[in-house]
Design an enzyme around this catalytic site. Structure first.
Site, PDB file in Angstrom:
ATOM      1  N   CYS A 114       1.001  -1.255  -0.040  1.00  0.00           N
ATOM      2  CA  CYS A 114       0.096   0.079   0.000  1.00  0.00           C
ATOM      3  C   CYS A 114       0.916   1.299   0.320  1.00  0.00           C
ATOM      4  O   CYS A 114       0.470   2.378  -0.495  1.00  0.00           O
ATOM      5  CB  CYS A 114      -1.048   0.025   1.188  1.00  0.00           C
ATOM      6  SG  CYS A 114      -1.783  -1.421   1.213  1.00  0.00           S
ATOM      7  N   HIS A 260      -3.801   7.001   1.343  1.00  0.00           N
ATOM      8  CA  HIS A 260      -4.296   5.619   0.662  1.00  0.00           C
ATOM      9  C   HIS A 260      -5.362   5.355   1.106  1.00  0.00           C
ATOM     10  O   HIS A 260      -5.838   5.151   2.240  1.00  0.00           O
ATOM     11  CB  HIS A 260      -3.170   4.653   1.130  1.00  0.00           C
ATOM     12  CG  HIS A 260      -3.379   3.258   0.961  1.00  0.00           C
ATOM     13  ND1 HIS A 260      -3.783   2.831  -0.272  1.00  0.00           N
ATOM     14  CD2 HIS A 260      -3.493   2.149   1.892  1.00  0.00           C
ATOM     15  CE1 HIS A 260      -4.024   1.573  -0.162  1.00  0.00           C
ATOM     16  NE2 HIS A 260      -3.769   1.204   0.968  1.00  0.00           N
ATOM     17  N   ASN A 290      -9.949  -0.776  -2.492  1.00  0.00           N
ATOM     18  CA  ASN A 290      -8.442  -0.454  -2.080  1.00  0.00           C
ATOM     19  C   ASN A 290      -7.707  -1.046  -3.208  1.00  0.00           C
ATOM     20  O   ASN A 290      -7.782  -2.247  -3.599  1.00  0.00           O
ATOM     21  CB  ASN A 290      -8.166  -1.177  -0.897  1.00  0.00           C
ATOM     22  CG  ASN A 290      -6.718  -1.120  -0.433  1.00  0.00           C
ATOM     23  OD1 ASN A 290      -5.879  -0.780  -1.169  1.00  0.00           O
ATOM     24  ND2 ASN A 290      -6.458  -1.498   0.911  1.00  0.00           N
TER      25      ASN A 290
HETATM   26  O1  UT7 Z   1      -4.116  -0.937   3.053  1.00  0.00           O
HETATM   27  C1  UT7 Z   1      -4.547  -1.538   4.484  1.00  0.00           C
HETATM   28  C2  UT7 Z   1      -5.343  -2.662   3.910  1.00  0.00           C
HETATM   29  N1  UT7 Z   1      -6.228  -2.957   5.065  1.00  0.00           N
HETATM   30  C3  UT7 Z   1      -6.864  -2.266   5.858  1.00  0.00           C
HETATM   31  O2  UT7 Z   1      -6.995  -1.236   5.775  1.00  0.00           O
HETATM   32  C4  UT7 Z   1      -8.262  -2.953   6.522  1.00  0.00           C
HETATM   33  C5  UT7 Z   1      -8.302  -2.740   7.983  1.00  0.00           C
HETATM   34  N2  UT7 Z   1      -9.378  -3.329   8.686  1.00  0.00           N
HETATM   35  C6  UT7 Z   1     -10.640  -3.013   8.344  1.00  0.00           C
HETATM   36  O3  UT7 Z   1     -10.943  -2.315   7.421  1.00  0.00           O
HETATM   37  C7  UT7 Z   1     -11.674  -3.835   8.974  1.00  0.00           C
HETATM   38  O4  UT7 Z   1     -11.199  -4.825   9.971  1.00  0.00           O
HETATM   39  C8  UT7 Z   1     -12.600  -4.794   8.124  1.00  0.00           C
HETATM   40  C9  UT7 Z   1     -13.536  -3.889   7.302  1.00  0.00           C
HETATM   41  C10 UT7 Z   1     -11.831  -5.381   6.982  1.00  0.00           C
HETATM   42  C11 UT7 Z   1     -13.397  -5.698   8.787  1.00  0.00           C
HETATM   43  O5  UT7 Z   1     -14.120  -4.994   9.771  1.00  0.00           O
HETATM   44  P1  UT7 Z   1     -14.386  -5.623  11.035  1.00  0.00           P
HETATM   45  O6  UT7 Z   1     -15.382  -4.600  11.767  1.00  0.00           O
HETATM   46  O7  UT7 Z   1     -13.019  -5.632  11.833  1.00  0.00           O
HETATM   47  O8  UT7 Z   1     -15.175  -6.959  11.040  1.00  0.00           O
HETATM   48  P2  UT7 Z   1     -14.686  -8.416  11.810  1.00  0.00           P
HETATM   49  O9  UT7 Z   1     -13.412  -8.855  10.736  1.00  0.00           O
HETATM   50  O10 UT7 Z   1     -14.293  -8.209  13.296  1.00  0.00           O
HETATM   51  O11 UT7 Z   1     -16.100  -9.184  11.280  1.00  0.00           O
HETATM   52  C12 UT7 Z   1     -17.158  -8.955  11.912  1.00  0.00           C
HETATM   53  C13 UT7 Z   1     -18.275 -10.018  11.470  1.00  0.00           C
HETATM   54  C14 UT7 Z   1     -17.693 -11.355  11.663  1.00  0.00           C
HETATM   55  O12 UT7 Z   1     -18.750 -12.129  11.806  1.00  0.00           O
HETATM   56  P3  UT7 Z   1     -19.157 -12.775  13.559  1.00  0.00           P
HETATM   57  O13 UT7 Z   1     -17.794 -13.582  13.878  1.00  0.00           O
HETATM   58  O14 UT7 Z   1     -19.038 -11.311  14.234  1.00  0.00           O
HETATM   59  O15 UT7 Z   1     -20.309 -13.606  13.444  1.00  0.00           O
HETATM   60  C15 UT7 Z   1     -17.418 -11.751  10.328  1.00  0.00           C
HETATM   61  O16 UT7 Z   1     -17.130 -12.936   9.935  1.00  0.00           O
HETATM   62  O17 UT7 Z   1     -18.443  -9.741   9.977  1.00  0.00           O
HETATM   63  C16 UT7 Z   1     -18.234 -10.967   9.429  1.00  0.00           C
HETATM   64  N3  UT7 Z   1     -17.815 -10.820   8.066  1.00  0.00           N
HETATM   65  C17 UT7 Z   1     -18.704 -10.353   6.959  1.00  0.00           C
HETATM   66  N4  UT7 Z   1     -19.864 -10.338   6.900  1.00  0.00           N
HETATM   67  C18 UT7 Z   1     -20.334 -10.131   5.778  1.00  0.00           C
HETATM   68  C19 UT7 Z   1     -16.569 -10.617   7.405  1.00  0.00           C
HETATM   69  N5  UT7 Z   1     -16.239 -10.203   6.353  1.00  0.00           N
HETATM   70  C20 UT7 Z   1     -17.423  -9.868   6.024  1.00  0.00           C
HETATM   71  C21 UT7 Z   1     -18.148  -9.638   4.846  1.00  0.00           C
HETATM   72  N6  UT7 Z   1     -19.501  -9.599   4.940  1.00  0.00           N
HETATM   73  N7  UT7 Z   1     -17.418  -9.285   3.531  1.00  0.00           N
END
Ligand code: UT7
Length: 333
Positions: A114, A260, A290
């Protein structure tokens, strides 16, 4: 010592638009989940047989050259940032040299994900400052879509990324008040596996590719999302302030911050932390997701075209991502 200024910017986005609703047809996700957590509404996917990481970069470069009023033959050096190159080796920079049909200038691929474009800009800046080169082409180009797990197993990562390319032409200027004022590069390798693609091709495995890797899905990117988020919202403000303070400025002096495009929530958090107005921060992640190394040059090119950055503006570029790496560049446009 002379400075390096951005003489032109360009971008190329593949035609195919993939909305959140399209993704919800192939995995268990929803438009609401993706929008709420990331701000992303749609992204672009490349056309197999037409778009390659190198030729998308070349198209962005041609636009940047045209905006700069320059020809491919004016380029002294090529820097190509990508995590999704055409080949494992050689790098994609050499392909751009060939596609532009220019003389045998140096071509350097860099892989800091990134932050690749900001690292590339920093390298270009040093070459120009020392007088080694006058005109350097910096490209960020990515094809993510062919490397994502587009099933429910991979949804936490795959909904975030899109394909695209951006480029900038840097040129020497004798005007000390103008151009890249400073760049700031950082890394913290203890978090290497928090956002990574481990297989195939890892040099520690014999053989480097096997069926097990495909079955267990280690050929796809993995991300410790919460951890990445927490570090991002700390490192972005830190590295932006580092660039401002080194040059005697405060956030209020900024005309435009181009972060970014990792996640709209991250950018909003950074904006709030630094007390910036909506007019001071550029976001286009809603339309492209992204695009890692390509996100900043795509955003720069759009911001310039829309008149949101003008000559004389104080512009900060900042990135955080896999490595972890983070970086910034402060520019008097
Ligand atoms: O350039 C750097 C690149 N990366 C980033 O900047 C990413 C930084 N991180 C983030 O932006 C966030 O962590 C995410 C957007 C990736 C994820 O958000 P979160 O609020 O941290 O979600 P999570 O991973 O804690 O997941 C919450 C829930 C989970 O279900 P349970 O365990 O609560 O039942 C996941 O299984 O959401 C579920 N989940 C989804 N549901 C629907 C994970 N991905 C998805 C999805 N659609 N795509």
């Amino acid at each position: 010592m002379r400075n390096a200024r951005i003489a032109g910017t360009g971008r190329y986005l593949p035609d195919k638009v993939v909305t959140n609703h399209d993704l919800a047809k192939i995995m268990d996700t929803s438009d609401e989940w993706i929008r709420e957590r990331t701000g992303i509404q749609e992204r672009r996917f490349f056309a197999q047989g037409k778009d390659t990481t190198a030729n998308m970069g070349t198209r962005a470069a041609r636009m940047a050259l045209e905006n700069a009023g320059l020809q491919p033959k004016d380029i002294d050096f090529i820097i190509f940032a990508t995590l999704s190159p055409d080949y494992n080796f050689p790098g994609s920079g050499v392909l751009v040299q060939e596609e532009l049909g220019i003389r045998e200038v140096g071509a350097l691929d860099i892989r800091t994900q990134c932050t690749g474009f900001v690292y590339g800009l920093s390298i270009a800046d040093q070459f120009i400052k020392t007088g080694m080169y006058n005109t350097v082409l910096v490209i960020g180009s990515e094809i993510h879509s062919s490397g994502l797990d587009l099933t429910t197993r991979g949804r936490a990562v795959s909904v975030l990324f899109g394909d695209g390319a951006g480029a900038a032409v840097l040129q020497a200027t004798e005007d000390k008040e103008r151009g890249i004022l400073s760049t700031h590069l950082h890394s913290e390798g203890k978090y290497a596996e928090d956002l990574a693609v481990v297989d195939p091709g890892s040099s520690r495995d014999i053989p480097r590719v096997n069926v097990e890797m495909i079955e267990k899905g280690s050929v796809f990117p993995v991300m410790n999302g919460n951890h990445v988020f927490k570090h991002a919202v700390q490192r972005f403000p830190e590295v932006i302030l580092e660039s401002l303070h080194q040059n005697g400025y405060e956030p209020k002096d900024l005309d435009m911050l181009i972060p970014h495009q990792a996640n709209l929530r991250i950018s909003q958090f950074v904006q709030k932390t630094l007390g910036l107005s909506d007019e001071q921060v550029f976001n286009n992640i809603m339309r492209y997701g992204n695009t890692t190394a390509a996100s900043i040059p795509i955003a720069m090119s759009e911001a310039w075209e829309q008149g949101k950055i003008k000559e004389g503006d104080l512009v900060c570029l900042a990135a955080f991502g896999s490595g972890f790496t983070w970086a910034s560049a402060l520019i008097r446009w």
